[in-house]
Motif scaffolding. Structure first.
Motif, PDB file in Angstrom:
ATOM      1  N   ALA A  46     -54.913  54.726 122.851  1.00 26.39           N
ATOM      2  CA  ALA A  46     -56.283  54.041 123.338  1.00 26.39           C
ATOM      3  C   ALA A  46     -55.996  53.668 124.701  1.00 26.39           C
ATOM      4  CB  ALA A  46     -56.784  52.926 122.206  1.00 26.39           C
ATOM      5  N   PRO A  47     -56.672  53.814 125.938  1.00 26.01           N
ATOM      6  CA  PRO A  47     -56.151  53.317 126.996  1.00 26.01           C
ATOM      7  C   PRO A  47     -56.749  51.790 127.140  1.00 26.01           C
ATOM      8  CG  PRO A  47     -58.367  54.795 127.146  1.00 26.01           C
ATOM      9  CD  PRO A  47     -57.846  55.061 125.833  1.00 26.01           C
ATOM     10  N   GLY A  48     -57.729  51.317 126.543  1.00 20.02           N
ATOM     11  CA  GLY A  48     -57.936  50.081 126.898  1.00 20.02           C
ATOM     12  C   GLY A  48     -58.395  49.468 127.939  1.00 20.02           C
ATOM     13  N   ALA A  49     -58.486  48.214 128.068  1.00 18.28           N
ATOM     14  CA  ALA A  49     -58.774  47.752 129.613  1.00 18.28           C
ATOM     15  C   ALA A  49     -57.690  47.913 130.451  1.00 18.28           C
ATOM     16  CB  ALA A  49     -59.310  46.389 129.490  1.00 18.28           C
ATOM     17  N   GLN A  50     -57.916  48.733 131.710  1.00 21.04           N
ATOM     18  CA  GLN A  50     -56.916  48.788 132.495  1.00 21.04           C
ATOM     19  C   GLN A  50     -57.080  47.941 133.888  1.00 21.04           C
ATOM     20  OE1 GLN A  50     -54.056  51.883 132.689  1.00 21.04           O
ATOM     21  NE2 GLN A  50     -55.407  53.202 131.405  1.00 21.04           N
ATOM     22  N   PRO A  51     -56.033  47.732 134.666  1.00 22.26           N
ATOM     23  CA  PRO A  51     -56.529  46.935 135.955  1.00 22.26           C
ATOM     24  C   PRO A  51     -57.102  47.973 136.854  1.00 22.26           C
ATOM     25  CG  PRO A  51     -54.307  46.600 135.230  1.00 22.26           C
ATOM     26  CD  PRO A  51     -54.881  47.571 134.291  1.00 22.26           C
ATOM     27  N   GLN A  52     -57.925  47.235 137.953  1.00 23.73           N
ATOM     28  CA  GLN A  52     -58.344  48.085 138.906  1.00 23.73           C
ATOM     29  C   GLN A  52     -57.410  48.844 139.775  1.00 23.73           C
ATOM     30  OE1 GLN A  52     -61.736  48.376 139.420  1.00 23.73           O
ATOM     31  NE2 GLN A  52     -61.484  50.032 141.011  1.00 23.73           N
ATOM     32  N   VAL A  53     -57.691  50.249 139.997  1.00 25.62           N
ATOM     33  CA  VAL A  53     -56.878  51.009 140.918  1.00 25.62           C
ATOM     34  C   VAL A  53     -57.235  50.869 142.241  1.00 25.62           C
ATOM     35  CG1 VAL A  53     -55.674  53.530 141.371  1.00 25.62           C
ATOM     36  CG2 VAL A  53     -55.974  52.406 138.796  1.00 25.62           C
ATOM     37  N   THR A  54     -56.154  50.878 143.143  1.00 22.86           N
ATOM     38  CA  THR A  54     -56.412  51.014 144.639  1.00 22.86           C
ATOM     39  C   THR A  54     -55.693  52.115 145.387  1.00 22.86           C
ATOM     40  OG1 THR A  54     -54.733  49.479 145.249  1.00 22.86           O
ATOM     41  CG2 THR A  54     -56.992  48.653 144.811  1.00 22.86           C
ATOM     42  N   GLY A  55     -56.171  52.558 146.522  1.00 23.16           N
ATOM     43  CA  GLY A  55     -55.240  53.556 147.214  1.00 23.16           C
ATOM     44  C   GLY A  55     -55.420  54.988 146.633  1.00 23.16           C
ATOM     45  N   GLY A  61     -56.284  60.955 134.247  1.00 25.81           N
ATOM     46  CA  GLY A  61     -55.860  60.828 132.592  1.00 25.81           C
ATOM     47  C   GLY A  61     -55.746  59.382 132.488  1.00 25.81           C
ATOM     48  N   SER A  62     -55.773  58.982 131.270  1.00 26.88           N
ATOM     49  CA  SER A  62     -55.358  57.537 130.869  1.00 26.88           C
ATOM     50  C   SER A  62     -54.014  57.067 131.083  1.00 26.88           C
ATOM     51  CB  SER A  62     -55.866  57.479 129.449  1.00 26.88           C
ATOM     52  OG  SER A  62     -54.974  58.196 128.321  1.00 26.88           O
ATOM     53  N   VAL A  63     -53.309  57.866 131.065  1.00 31.99           N
ATOM     54  CA  VAL A  63     -51.750  57.273 131.372  1.00 31.99           C
ATOM     55  C   VAL A  63     -51.452  57.218 132.642  1.00 31.99           C
ATOM     56  CG1 VAL A  63     -49.292  57.291 130.666  1.00 31.99           C
ATOM     57  CG2 VAL A  63     -51.110  58.056 129.026  1.00 31.99           C
ATOM     58  N   ARG A  64     -51.123  55.843 133.111  1.00 31.27           N
ATOM     59  CA  ARG A  64     -50.898  56.093 134.632  1.00 31.27           C
ATOM     60  C   ARG A  64     -49.243  55.972 135.113  1.00 31.27           C
ATOM     61  NH1 ARG A  64     -55.355  51.115 136.161  1.00 31.27           N
ATOM     62  NH2 ARG A  64     -57.253  52.345 135.524  1.00 31.27           N
ATOM     63  N   GLY A 123     -48.511  46.657 138.730  1.00 30.79           N
ATOM     64  CA  GLY A 123     -49.758  45.939 138.459  1.00 30.79           C
ATOM     65  C   GLY A 123     -50.824  46.462 138.352  1.00 30.79           C
ATOM     66  N   GLU A 124     -51.124  47.676 138.449  1.00 32.99           N
ATOM     67  CA  GLU A 124     -52.176  48.615 138.178  1.00 32.99           C
ATOM     68  C   GLU A 124     -51.903  49.467 136.888  1.00 32.99           C
ATOM     69  OE1 GLU A 124     -53.131  50.792 141.755  1.00 32.99           O
ATOM     70  OE2 GLU A 124     -53.340  49.047 142.920  1.00 32.99           O
ATOM     71  N   GLY A 125     -51.164  49.160 136.271  1.00 32.89           N
ATOM     72  CA  GLY A 125     -50.677  49.489 134.833  1.00 32.89           C
ATOM     73  C   GLY A 125     -49.855  50.610 134.606  1.00 32.89           C
TER      74      GLY A 125
END
Length: 406
Positions: A46-55, A61-64, A123-125
């Protein structure tokens, strides 16, 4: 990971550790034994809540996964970054339903840049770091990834940057040396000489050369170290001439550097009237160039390198998509991304656990069989090629698995 947890993992994943499998561009390649990449029951993430991505981001996909490249390194560094990003994009495009999102971060090729890029990705997961490319950036990023408990699969060839949790996917010079000297020993070559560059690469190669010659029961007749200054080959010619007086005692002459070094050495010895009848010239993957394959003076020589069957297919797909042929090392980024995507699909919540990344049977990528050592270095299954003057042919195939060596 505790012993009890490892047993539980084996029970859930069955033969995964012995049979990690991936799909490369529409054809299946499995490591050591066949296995399925289907979803493991009860292991949905379950991806859940993830930080905001920049750049820059590749994939949805759900896995960063962080992809750390020297985008603003300038010159060849920026070119490499572009090629590696393209290869990563191609890998996701060729992996069906890859549940991966790549967070592309710029290292500028420096230690400070590597550190900042790793911090941003984690920091972005990001659960795994791919890259950086250059040793300073790897060491900078490693300080962050290790303190965060996030594994890294880097592209540097500097083994001093490797450690537990920081794994090198690159072609390491030690592996090339071991394979070619081992093969020469199996062909009854016992008296060795070497002409090596007088730099850090030469130092690494010399240490591996001495160790492997001893392992095959051979002896070293001479080692010459040369320096190059731009196009000035005066010292290389001088060191080749210094070797000539001992060449009659030599069965095999090791010349690991690429470019025009080996042909110049052979030409210099030939012009002196040196009898080279019994001498086998040995090289590394740096010889794997059109210029070396088409040079008649090198016909009969051997060098070690990955099986190029997969690269030829990859290169066609890369050129079709991006309009230019890829350099030989472009497969590193492709294999890194496909490794991540394969583990996401097959290994559940343990996808990037160190016991999975360092399983003894390894994986198969575009360039063949590879596995990560616990110290962060890698072992690759390499082939031996013989130059023909108009190409190269395999005289000893790359191993198909690490257990049997074939």
């Amino acid at each position: 990971m505790q012993v009890r947890q490892r047993h539980m993992l084996r029970g859930r994943l069955g033969s995964l550790v012995r049979a990690a499998a991936f799909i490369f561009g529409g054809f299946a390649i499995a490591a050591c034994q066949s296995s399925s990449l289907g979803t493991i029951p009860g292991q949905a993430i379950a991806p859940g809540a993830q930080p905001q991505v920049t750049g820059d981001v590749v994939g949805t996909g759900s896995v960063r996964v962080g992809l750390l490249l020297p985008m603003t390194g300038g010159g060849s560094a920026t070119s490499i970054a572009t090629v590696f990003r393209n290869s990563a994009e191609l890998a996701l495009a060729n992996f069906p339903n890859a549940d991966v999102q790549l967070l592309v971060k710029d290292t500028a090729g420096t230690a400070e840049g590597g550190r900042a890029a790793a911090q941003a990705a984690i920091g972005e997961g990001a659960e795994l770091i791919l890259g950086p490319v250059f040793s300073p950036a790897v060491k900078g990023a490693a300080a962050v990834s290790k303190s965060s408990g996030i594994p890294m699969v880097a592209f540097s060839t500097d083994t001093s940057a490797a450690s537990r949790g920081v794994y090198l996917l690159s072609f390491l010079p030690e592996g090339d040396v071991r394979r070619i000297i081992s093969y020469a020993g199996s062909q009854n070559k016992r008296s060795f000489a070497a002409i090596l560059p007088n730099d850090s690469y030469g130092a690494v190669v010399e240490a591996a050369f001495r160790q492997e010659v001893g392992r095959v029961g051979g002896r070293i007749v001479s080692i010459q170290r040369y320096s190059l200054s731009g196009s000035d080959t005066t010292d290389l010619v001088a060191k080749t001439n210094a070797l000539a007086s001992n060449i009659g005692q030599v069965d095999a002459l090791f010349i690991p550097a690429g470019g025009g070094v080996a042909p110049l050495v052979v030409q210099t010895l030939t012009q002196r009237g040196t009898n080279l009848g019994q001498v086998k010239f040995l090289g590394t993957g740096q010889w794997d160039t059109p210029q070396m394959r088409s040079n008649p003076i090198m016909a009969g020589s051997w060098y070690s390198g990955p099986d190029d069957t997969g690269f030829k297919s990859f290169a066609q797909r890369y050129q079709s998509r991006f309009g230019s042929p890829p350099p030989r090392n472009a497969t590193l980024a492709y294999d890194g991304v496909t490794l991540a995507a394969g583990l996401v699909r097959s290994a559940g919540q343990q996808r990037f656990d160190l016991s999975i990344l360092t399983n003894q049977d390894g994986f198969i990528g575009i360039d063949g069989l590879f596995r990560f050592r616990r110290n962060g270095e890698n072992q690759r299954g390499l082939a031996i090629y013989q130059l023909t003057g108009s190409g190269a042919q395999i005289v000893s195939p790359a191993p198909r698995d690490f257990r049997s060596g074939s």
